[in-house]
Enzyme design. Structure first.
Site, PDB file in Angstrom:
ATOM      1  N   CYS A 105       0.920  -1.256  -0.134  1.00  0.00           N
ATOM      2  CA  CYS A 105       0.016   0.063  -0.226  1.00  0.00           C
ATOM      3  C   CYS A 105       0.891   1.080  -0.006  1.00  0.00           C
ATOM      4  O   CYS A 105       1.519   1.577  -0.979  1.00  0.00           O
ATOM      5  CB  CYS A 105      -1.048   0.119   1.138  1.00  0.00           C
ATOM      6  SG  CYS A 105      -2.427   1.349   1.005  1.00  0.00           S
TER       7      CYS A 105
ATOM      8  N   HIS B 213      -3.620  -5.222   0.193  1.00  0.00           N
ATOM      9  CA  HIS B 213      -3.094  -5.719   1.369  1.00  0.00           C
ATOM     10  C   HIS B 213      -2.924  -7.030   1.392  1.00  0.00           C
ATOM     11  O   HIS B 213      -3.960  -7.702   1.911  1.00  0.00           O
ATOM     12  CB  HIS B 213      -3.961  -5.159   2.419  1.00  0.00           C
ATOM     13  CG  HIS B 213      -3.651  -3.596   2.814  1.00  0.00           C
ATOM     14  ND1 HIS B 213      -2.879  -3.190   3.369  1.00  0.00           N
ATOM     15  CD2 HIS B 213      -4.252  -2.605   2.250  1.00  0.00           C
ATOM     16  CE1 HIS B 213      -2.821  -1.931   3.412  1.00  0.00           C
ATOM     17  NE2 HIS B 213      -3.650  -1.615   2.846  1.00  0.00           N
TER      18      HIS B 213
ATOM     19  N   GLU C 153      -1.730  -9.075   3.474  1.00  0.00           N
ATOM     20  CA  GLU C 153      -2.004  -9.515   4.998  1.00  0.00           C
ATOM     21  C   GLU C 153      -3.439  -9.575   5.374  1.00  0.00           C
ATOM     22  O   GLU C 153      -3.818  -9.968   6.569  1.00  0.00           O
ATOM     23  CB  GLU C 153      -1.221  -8.621   5.920  1.00  0.00           C
ATOM     24  CG  GLU C 153      -1.529  -7.259   6.223  1.00  0.00           C
ATOM     25  CD  GLU C 153      -1.518  -6.115   5.192  1.00  0.00           C
ATOM     26  OE1 GLU C 153      -1.193  -6.480   3.999  1.00  0.00           O
ATOM     27  OE2 GLU C 153      -1.492  -5.038   5.517  1.00  0.00           O
TER      28      GLU C 153
ATOM     29  N   ASP D 291     -21.882  -7.525  18.097  1.00  0.00           N
ATOM     30  CA  ASP D 291     -22.207  -6.590  19.240  1.00  0.00           C
ATOM     31  C   ASP D 291     -21.557  -7.048  20.296  1.00  0.00           C
ATOM     32  O   ASP D 291     -21.983  -8.098  20.765  1.00  0.00           O
ATOM     33  CB  ASP D 291     -23.603  -6.346  19.261  1.00  0.00           C
ATOM     34  CG  ASP D 291     -24.055  -5.451  18.015  1.00  0.00           C
ATOM     35  OD1 ASP D 291     -23.294  -5.125  17.136  1.00  0.00           O
ATOM     36  OD2 ASP D 291     -25.355  -5.213  18.044  1.00  0.00           O
TER      37      ASP D 291
ATOM     38  N   ASP E 185     -26.845   5.411  13.421  1.00  0.00           N
ATOM     39  CA  ASP E 185     -28.186   4.737  14.307  1.00  0.00           C
ATOM     40  C   ASP E 185     -29.429   5.533  13.881  1.00  0.00           C
ATOM     41  O   ASP E 185     -29.954   6.114  14.699  1.00  0.00           O
ATOM     42  CB  ASP E 185     -27.904   4.373  15.591  1.00  0.00           C
ATOM     43  CG  ASP E 185     -26.561   3.651  15.962  1.00  0.00           C
ATOM     44  OD1 ASP E 185     -26.432   2.667  15.149  1.00  0.00           O
ATOM     45  OD2 ASP E 185     -25.642   3.833  16.764  1.00  0.00           O
TER      46      ASP E 185
END
Ligand code: 1PR
Length: 554
Positions: free
Chosen positions: A80, A189, A191, A240, A403
């Site tokens: 990157c 990336h 990884e 969550d 939200d």
């Protein structure tokens, strides 16, 4: 002597370290200029903003030694920003790069697509007959960047001999990996690219150091964009996380954000926090099942000082050790004060999560407050969490989690400020929505407090402040299994240029098809159906494939 990693102090380099440990490779960190002499191989996993990276390298006295290391002929692998520094300059700032590849880094055009380019895309080799260096044209790799080296053989012929693969985003072709002499570098990336990425890293490291000598690409190949790029739609599994009543961190799941058991018919007592499993074990399960990205949200963070919330940091650290796709961490990314009076900036909190292995942080409540301040003052002042984190780690590292809750109104009499954003319940929609009208109001503290701000105002505000992606939850649809709120998702997607992730309400594989066919979102997230194993990730992808929606094969 041996393999060294270069860390300039502002980016998630932990992910690469975790991949190397997972693959069984030993390494050391470059901690001063003197270490370059001991390195016999070097990987520079640059994440973040070009300007910041160059600034940090310079201020630590590492820029010139890096140039000398690369010119010395010893093996170099850039990732990157570690690839972009090889170029002359970047439109991301006024700093100059190393100038080894004679071509500038430019910003993607955003007239036909979202920027950043975020997600899994193909890397098409320039010369399929050469040693591919582990890059497989039929694999997908994870990209996250707003700037790139555009593939322009006519304009930059000197640079084109470096090109190892190209990738198409929208109608733009860019250089996705370079290779010449001792240098190999990828814009994507590895990884974070699951098995395909791990095997690429492993192949590079297993090659004898003396074998890292590549002739320049022989010919300039003229490539034209194809009608449709290969960027896949992403499936995100979300956990969550909160402490249950015994104090253990568990993955929970609410119905319209209420995470407590309602009856005693289940194994848990009524009123107890629902426990759907352990965060790290679930994260590992979703990685193996083919999730393109994972999200861990600390949903009670507003109650604590996040840096004291060591268990959450420990969860992130442990998850990052076994998950090699992007990891977003949310909850409590804001300026805060520890109980002992120590002030912690949002940037510090985010930094702790990045160092623990997060790739992106997700900001909820604080984003709402930042947009309120922006609207009051009329211009960004550089102090919000979004701005400070994006400046240090790049826009792509900052997700805003919205939200919203519907506010029902009578459309024939409503004359409020959100008239142009009113949505009418469809006749073929869920029964309880038919014939109703509403607008979407922003909330903070996990829906506990409503603010005088609409989702469109919030989305446009956070884009102005520099957010790189928006995660659109819906309190009304959360946990209902009624499907994504397409009207909400479409409204937000149409009001911004950055990528959007649809969330809340998935109840079947078909709902993912609906959201990708009915909106232009880049990704869709679900929690409950995955936790309860109602639908598997592979089932979702299979149905998407049957509907000709491009998905990543693992
Ligand atoms: O405000 O910056 O501290 O961030 C808090 C974060 O925690 C926000 O991202 C907010 O969305 C989240 N959060 C707070 N309270 C709750 C709760 O449930 N009581 N969870 C909560 C939000 C929504 C999604 C869920 C989808 C998909 N949960 O995370 O995963 O709705 O669910 P489904 O597929 O089961 O329908 P801050």
């Amino acid at each position: 002597m041996g393999l060294y990693l270069l860390d300039y102090g502002a980016g998630n380099v932990q992910s690469l370290a975790n991949s190397l440990s997972f693959l069984g490779h030993k390494f050391k960190w470059i901690s001063s200029a003197a270490d370059f002499a001991n390195a016999t191989s070097l990987i520079f996993p640059g994440v973040g903003a070009f300007e910041t990276a160059i600034g940090h390298l310079e201020s630590r006295g590492l820029l010139q030694p890096l140039r000398e290391y690369i010119l010395s002929g010893k093996p170099y692998f850039g990732i990157c920003i570690g690839m972009q520094v090889l170029f002359e300059s970047s439109a991301e700032g006024s700093s100059l790069g190393l100038g080894i590849i004679p071509c500038p880094i430019d910003r993607f055009e955003d007239n036909d697509k979202s920027v950043p380019h975020m997600g899994w895309n193909a890397a098409d080799l320039i010369n399929a007959n050469e040693d591919a260096e582990g890059v497989n044209s039929s694999s997908y790799y994870y990209f996250v960047h707003s700037y790139c080296a555009k593939y322009k053989p006519d304009l930059y012929p000197g640079a084109m001999h470096w090109v190892h693969s190209t990738t198409q985003y929208g109608q733009e072709l860019f250089v996705s990996s370079v290779r010449k002499g001792n240098v190999f570098a990828t814009q994507f990336h590895p990884e974070k690219s699951g098995k395909a990425g791990l095997s690429l890293i492993d192949e590079w490291l297993r090659k004898p150091e003396s074998a890292h000598t590549h002739a320049p690409s022989a010919s300039l190949i003229s490539r034209m964009p194809i009608p449709k790029h290969k960027l896949t739609k992403r499936i995100v599994a979300c956990m969550d996380v909160r402490a249950n009543d015994q104090g253990d961190l568990v993955v929970t799941k609410g119905d319209q954000y209420d995470v407590r058991e309602k009856s005693t018919t289940t194994t848990e007592a009524a009123g107890a926090v629902r426990n759907l499993g352990k965060p790290v074990a679930l994260a590992a399960r979703y990685y193996t099942a083919g999730a393109d990205e994972l999200c861990l949200l600390n949903i009670t963070s507003f109650r604590h000082s996040p840096l004291r919330d060591q268990p959450m940091l420990a969860v992130v650290r442990a998850a990052a050790e076994c998950v090699f796709v992007p990891l977003t961490i949310g909850g409590g990314i804001k300026d805060s004060v520890d109980p002992d009076g120590t002030k912690r900036s949002a940037l510090e909190v985010a930094g702790a999560y990045f160092r623990a292995g997060a790739d992106k942080v997700s900001i909820g409540s604080e984003a709402v407050h930042a947009v309120e301040r922006l609207r009051a003052s009329g211009k960004p002042d550089g102090t919000s969490a979004i701005e400070t984190i994006a400046h240090a780690y790049g826009n792509q590292a900052v997700v805003v989690s919205i939200d919203p809750r519907r506010v029902y109104v009578d459309p024939s009499t409503y004359e409020g400020p959100y008239k142009s954003e009113l949505v009418l319940g469809q006749e073929n929609g869920p029964e309880n929505e038919r014939g109703k009208a509403w607008w979407y109001q922003c909330t903070v503290s996990g829906g506990r407090e409503s603010r005088d701000l609409s989702v469109v105002q919030l989305a446009q505000g956070v884009e102005t402040l520099g957010a790189g992606e928006i995660l659109v939850n819906s309190i009304d649809r959360d946990g209902t299994g009624l499907g994504f709120d397409l009207a909400l998702v479409n409204m937000i997607k149409k009001s911004v240029k950055i990528p959007v992730v649809a969330s809340s309400g998935a109840g079947s594989a078909k709902h993912f098809v609906d959201v990708f066919e009915g909106t232009e979102v880049e990704a869709a997230l679900a929690a409950g159906i995955f936790h309860r194993e109602v639908v598997g990730i592979s089932e979702v992808k299979e149905l998407m494939r049957a509907h000709h929606i491009n998905v990543r094969e693992d």
